[in-house]
Design an enzyme around this catalytic site. Structure first.
Site, mmCIF file in Angstrom:
data_model
loop_
_atom_site.group_PDB
_atom_site.id
_atom_site.type_symbol
_atom_site.label_atom_id
_atom_site.label_comp_id
_atom_site.label_asym_id
_atom_site.label_seq_id
_atom_site.Cartn_x
_atom_site.Cartn_y
_atom_site.Cartn_z
ATOM 1 N N HIS A 1 0.839 -1.194 0.000
ATOM 2 C CA HIS A 1 0.000 0.000 0.000
ATOM 3 C C HIS A 1 0.874 1.243 0.000
ATOM 4 C CE1 HIS A 1 0.643 -1.364 4.154
ATOM 5 N NE2 HIS A 1 0.647 -0.083 4.508
ATOM 6 N N HIS B 1 0.943 5.089 1.079
ATOM 7 C CA HIS B 1 0.303 6.129 1.889
ATOM 8 C C HIS B 1 0.381 7.446 1.131
ATOM 9 C CE1 HIS B 1 0.453 3.986 5.905
ATOM 10 N NE2 HIS B 1 1.390 3.308 5.269
HETATM 11 P P1 AMP Z 1 1.687 0.327 7.447
HETATM 12 O O1 AMP Z 1 1.996 0.512 8.902
HETATM 13 O O2 AMP Z 1 2.602 1.059 6.519
HETATM 14 O O3 AMP Z 1 1.555 -1.160 7.105
HETATM 15 O O4 AMP Z 1 0.274 0.983 7.222
HETATM 16 C C1 AMP Z 1 -0.920 0.331 7.484
HETATM 17 C C2 AMP Z 1 -1.970 1.386 7.559
HETATM 18 O O5 AMP Z 1 -3.233 0.769 7.439
HETATM 19 C C3 AMP Z 1 -1.974 2.152 8.876
HETATM 20 O O6 AMP Z 1 -1.792 3.542 8.605
HETATM 21 C C4 AMP Z 1 -3.347 1.859 9.469
HETATM 22 O O7 AMP Z 1 -3.908 2.967 10.102
HETATM 23 C C5 AMP Z 1 -4.141 1.461 8.239
HETATM 24 N N1 AMP Z 1 -5.256 0.568 8.467
HETATM 25 C C6 AMP Z 1 -5.280 -0.566 9.194
HETATM 26 N N2 AMP Z 1 -6.496 -1.143 9.153
HETATM 27 C C7 AMP Z 1 -7.260 -0.359 8.353
HETATM 28 C C8 AMP Z 1 -8.618 -0.406 7.896
HETATM 29 N N3 AMP Z 1 -9.446 -1.397 8.267
HETATM 30 N N4 AMP Z 1 -9.067 0.573 7.090
HETATM 31 C C9 AMP Z 1 -8.247 1.597 6.733
HETATM 32 N N5 AMP Z 1 -6.964 1.688 7.107
HETATM 33 C C10 AMP Z 1 -6.471 0.735 7.908
#
Ligand code: AMP
Length: 141
Positions: free
Chosen positions: A103, A105
């Protein structure tokens, strides 16, 4: 199209099993609001074809993700009145990757914020999610 492993949280969002604040979708990518936003408008872009991280995605899939990132950046910036944007992808637990699904950001920035990629934000309230989703979609028109 590769499927995410069973139970993978972003795979469950893509399949519609879990809700999300979708802001954009096409046949290769899906974009939705981060539920613990670092700043208002914090958005995640994922490929529809599963890859755990950037190294496991094809160049074509990455190009599709970045095209979506590029398309969304001005719309998000306009929607939340940001002065700048940080785009990042964490690769591996050591780097702060908590969801094993590639993903990107998109984090709107201002000169006075102090975001940290290591500390999650507050949970996004429904009302704010709806408002920002609408603003980004309007900006995309
Ligand atoms: P990372 O730490 O780079 O893997 O980012 C994962 C991101 O996913 C974090 O910023 C979380 O806040 C976000 N996240 C986790 N669960 C969800 C969800 N159900 N819907 C939207 N964002 C999410």
């Amino acid at each position: 199209m590769r499927q995410a492993p069973e139970g993978n949280i972003f795979g469950r969002i893509l399949s519609g099993e879990l809700p999300s604040w979708e802001v954009y979708s096409d046949d290769q990518t899906y974009a939705f609001l981060d539920i613990f936003p670092q700043n208002p408008g914090h958005t995640l872009v994922i490929p529809r074809s599963y890859a755990e991280n950037i190294l496991e995605s094809s160049e074509a899939e990455l190009a599709a993700c970045l095209a979506t990132v590029r398309r969304l950046m001005p719309a998000i910036t306009e929607a939340v009145g940001a002065k700048g944007v940080t785009v990042l992808t964490n690769t591996g637990i050591a780097a702060g990757q908590t969801v094993p699904y590639l993903h990107f950001h998109i984090i709107p920035r201002s000169t006075s914020d102090s975001i940290s990629i290591y500390n999650p934000g507050e949970q996004l309230p429904d009302e704010e999610g709806r408002r920002i989703q609408g603003a980004i979609r309007n900006s995309l028109k």
